[in-house]
Write a protein that holds these residues in place. Structure first.
Motif, PDB file in Angstrom:
ATOM      1  N   ALA A  36      -1.487  14.510  13.350  1.00  0.00           N
ATOM      2  CA  ALA A  36      -0.097  14.297  12.972  1.00  0.00           C
ATOM      3  C   ALA A  36       0.080  12.947  12.292  1.00  0.00           C
ATOM      4  N   LYS A  37       0.658  12.961  11.129  1.00  0.00           N
ATOM      5  CA  LYS A  37       0.912  11.700  10.432  1.00  0.00           C
ATOM      6  C   LYS A  37       2.292  11.216  10.826  1.00  0.00           C
ATOM      7  N   PRO A  38       2.508   9.894  10.863  1.00  0.00           N
ATOM      8  CA  PRO A  38       3.803   9.368  11.282  1.00  0.00           C
ATOM      9  C   PRO A  38       4.871   9.546  10.209  1.00  0.00           C
ATOM     10  N   LYS A  39       5.192  10.750   9.917  1.00  0.00           N
ATOM     11  CA  LYS A  39       6.174  11.127   8.910  1.00  0.00           C
ATOM     12  C   LYS A  39       5.633  10.816   7.518  1.00  0.00           C
ATOM     13  N   ALA A  40       5.356  11.838   6.800  1.00  0.00           N
ATOM     14  CA  ALA A  40       4.691  11.708   5.505  1.00  0.00           C
ATOM     15  C   ALA A  40       5.473  10.816   4.547  1.00  0.00           C
ATOM     16  N   ALA A  41       4.870   9.708   4.165  1.00  0.00           N
ATOM     17  CA  ALA A  41       5.462   8.846   3.149  1.00  0.00           C
ATOM     18  C   ALA A  41       4.899   9.272   1.810  1.00  0.00           C
ATOM     19  N   PRO A  42       5.710   9.202   0.774  1.00  0.00           N
ATOM     20  CA  PRO A  42       5.178   9.569  -0.541  1.00  0.00           C
ATOM     21  C   PRO A  42       4.110   8.565  -0.947  1.00  0.00           C
ATOM     22  N   ALA A  43       3.158   9.003  -1.709  1.00  0.00           N
ATOM     23  CA  ALA A  43       2.099   8.103  -2.152  1.00  0.00           C
ATOM     24  C   ALA A  43       2.691   7.048  -3.084  1.00  0.00           C
ATOM     25  N   ILE A  44       2.193   5.833  -2.958  1.00  0.00           N
ATOM     26  CA  ILE A  44       2.664   4.763  -3.833  1.00  0.00           C
ATOM     27  C   ILE A  44       2.108   5.005  -5.231  1.00  0.00           C
ATOM     28  N   LYS A  45       3.009   5.038  -6.210  1.00  0.00           N
ATOM     29  CA  LYS A  45       2.550   5.266  -7.582  1.00  0.00           C
ATOM     30  C   LYS A  45       2.097   3.948  -8.189  1.00  0.00           C
ATOM     31  N   LYS A  46       0.878   3.957  -8.697  1.00  0.00           N
ATOM     32  CA  LYS A  46       0.315   2.724  -9.246  1.00  0.00           C
ATOM     33  C   LYS A  46       1.136   2.197 -10.418  1.00  0.00           C
ATOM     34  N   GLU A  47       1.659   3.123 -11.233  1.00  0.00           N
ATOM     35  CA  GLU A  47       2.418   2.643 -12.396  1.00  0.00           C
ATOM     36  C   GLU A  47       3.735   1.980 -11.961  1.00  0.00           C
ATOM     37  N   ASP A  48       4.320   2.447 -10.850  1.00  0.00           N
ATOM     38  CA  ASP A  48       5.527   1.797 -10.328  1.00  0.00           C
ATOM     39  C   ASP A  48       5.204   0.391  -9.832  1.00  0.00           C
ATOM     40  N   VAL A  49       4.055   0.260  -9.158  1.00  0.00           N
ATOM     41  CA  VAL A  49       3.629  -1.042  -8.634  1.00  0.00           C
ATOM     42  C   VAL A  49       3.424  -2.028  -9.791  1.00  0.00           C
ATOM     43  N   ASP A  50       2.706  -1.562 -10.813  1.00  0.00           N
ATOM     44  CA  ASP A  50       2.427  -2.431 -11.956  1.00  0.00           C
ATOM     45  C   ASP A  50       3.711  -2.839 -12.681  1.00  0.00           C
ATOM     46  N   GLU A  51       4.590  -1.858 -12.872  1.00  0.00           N
ATOM     47  CA  GLU A  51       5.846  -2.139 -13.561  1.00  0.00           C
ATOM     48  C   GLU A  51       6.726  -3.056 -12.721  1.00  0.00           C
ATOM     49  N   GLY A  52       6.756  -2.795 -11.419  1.00  0.00           N
ATOM     50  CA  GLY A  52       7.569  -3.604 -10.505  1.00  0.00           C
ATOM     51  C   GLY A  52       7.144  -5.058 -10.539  1.00  0.00           C
ATOM     52  N   MET A 124      10.411  -2.709  -8.182  1.00  0.00           N
ATOM     53  CA  MET A 124      10.113  -4.044  -7.637  1.00  0.00           C
ATOM     54  C   MET A 124       9.796  -3.931  -6.148  1.00  0.00           C
ATOM     55  N   VAL A 125      10.622  -3.172  -5.449  1.00  0.00           N
ATOM     56  CA  VAL A 125      10.406  -3.019  -4.005  1.00  0.00           C
ATOM     57  C   VAL A 125       9.094  -2.279  -3.733  1.00  0.00           C
ATOM     58  N   THR A 126       8.803  -1.293  -4.571  1.00  0.00           N
ATOM     59  CA  THR A 126       7.543  -0.561  -4.396  1.00  0.00           C
ATOM     60  C   THR A 126       6.364  -1.522  -4.529  1.00  0.00           C
ATOM     61  N   TYR A 127       6.452  -2.416  -5.510  1.00  0.00           N
ATOM     62  CA  TYR A 127       5.395  -3.429  -5.656  1.00  0.00           C
ATOM     63  C   TYR A 127       5.320  -4.302  -4.393  1.00  0.00           C
ATOM     64  N   ILE A 128       6.479  -4.776  -3.931  1.00  0.00           N
ATOM     65  CA  ILE A 128       6.499  -5.670  -2.762  1.00  0.00           C
ATOM     66  C   ILE A 128       5.884  -4.971  -1.548  1.00  0.00           C
ATOM     67  N   LEU A 129       6.295  -3.738  -1.306  1.00  0.00           N
ATOM     68  CA  LEU A 129       5.789  -3.038  -0.117  1.00  0.00           C
ATOM     69  C   LEU A 129       4.328  -2.623  -0.263  1.00  0.00           C
ATOM     70  N   SER A 130       3.850  -2.554  -1.500  1.00  0.00           N
ATOM     71  CA  SER A 130       2.441  -2.205  -1.700  1.00  0.00           C
ATOM     72  C   SER A 130       1.518  -3.345  -1.270  1.00  0.00           C
ATOM     73  N   LEU A 131       2.091  -4.550  -1.131  1.00  0.00           N
ATOM     74  CA  LEU A 131       1.277  -5.711  -0.754  1.00  0.00           C
ATOM     75  C   LEU A 131       0.661  -5.537   0.628  1.00  0.00           C
ATOM     76  N   ASN A 132       1.307  -4.731   1.433  1.00  0.00           N
ATOM     77  CA  ASN A 132       0.810  -4.484   2.790  1.00  0.00           C
ATOM     78  C   ASN A 132      -0.506  -3.734   2.788  1.00  0.00           C
ATOM     79  N   ALA A 133      -0.715  -2.933   1.768  1.00  0.00           N
ATOM     80  CA  ALA A 133      -1.905  -2.088   1.732  1.00  0.00           C
ATOM     81  C   ALA A 133      -3.135  -2.868   1.304  1.00  0.00           C
ATOM     82  N   LYS A 134      -2.941  -4.099   0.833  1.00  0.00           N
ATOM     83  CA  LYS A 134      -4.096  -4.843   0.325  1.00  0.00           C
ATOM     84  C   LYS A 134      -4.735  -5.701   1.393  1.00  0.00           C
TER      85      LYS A 134
END
Ligand code: HEC
Length: 134
Positions: A36-52, A124-134
């Motif tokens: 069971a996944k803790p509620k499926a989050a959509p995959a982070i789109k790389k192009e959104d991160v880069d643009e953000g 922008m927020v997608t970029y910010i929240l993607s920082l957690n994955a690094k």
């Protein structure tokens, strides 16, 4: 005695065959349900991160925020730790950036950014929240 040996052997063979084919008898138990996944989050789109990331540099954000250290506002890495990436959190933080926010990180409020397009702020927020994955 000899007459009994054959049925007994047959029974033994049958029971071992059964044990081998019995579901769950193998070494690896494969559950039909995936973990069971803790509620499926959509995959982070790389192009959104880069643009953000680019959009952040074009607005005033970096005057008050740095990735790793607190300036006037919280470090983006800390924001990413506090809010896991999800549609709900992207919406929540986007609203706060556009309308302004206060009271979450300290006494200093964040100014509103009514001129920014919601779609851009979400990136922008997608970029910010993607920082957690690094
Ligand atoms: C004038 C300084 C300033 C500017 C410019 C600024 N911020 Fe902030 N930001 C803050 C402060 C202060 C807080 C903490 C507010 C609080 O405690 O609720 C904050 C909080 C945040 C948060 C976390 C909100 C929360 O509720 O946890 C995010 C995300 C954020 N800013 C993103 C941005 C983005 C993106 C921009 C550029 C469009 C930006 N900020 C521009 C000062 C600023």
């Amino acid at each position: 005695m000899k007459r009994l040996a054959i049925p007994v052997m047959l029974l033994l063979t049958m029971s071992t065959t059964y044990a081998q084919t019995k579901p769950g008898a193998g070494a690896k138990k494969t559950s039909p349900k995936t973990v069971a996944k803790p509620k499926a989050a959509p995959a982070i789109k790389k192009e959104d991160v880069d643009e953000g990331k680019v959009l952040l540099t074009k607005s005033d954000c970096l005057a008050c925020h740095k990735v790793d250290t607190k300036v006037v506002g919280p470090a983006y890495a800390d924001v990413a730790k506090k809010y896991p990436y999800s549609t709900a959190n992207v919406d929540l933080l986007s609203t706060k950036i556009i309308n302004g926010g206060s009271g979450t990180w300290g006494a200093v409020p964040m100014a509103a950014h009514p001129a920014l397009a919601a779609a851009d702020v979400k990136k922008m927020v997608t970029y910010i929240l993607s920082l957690n994955a690094k």
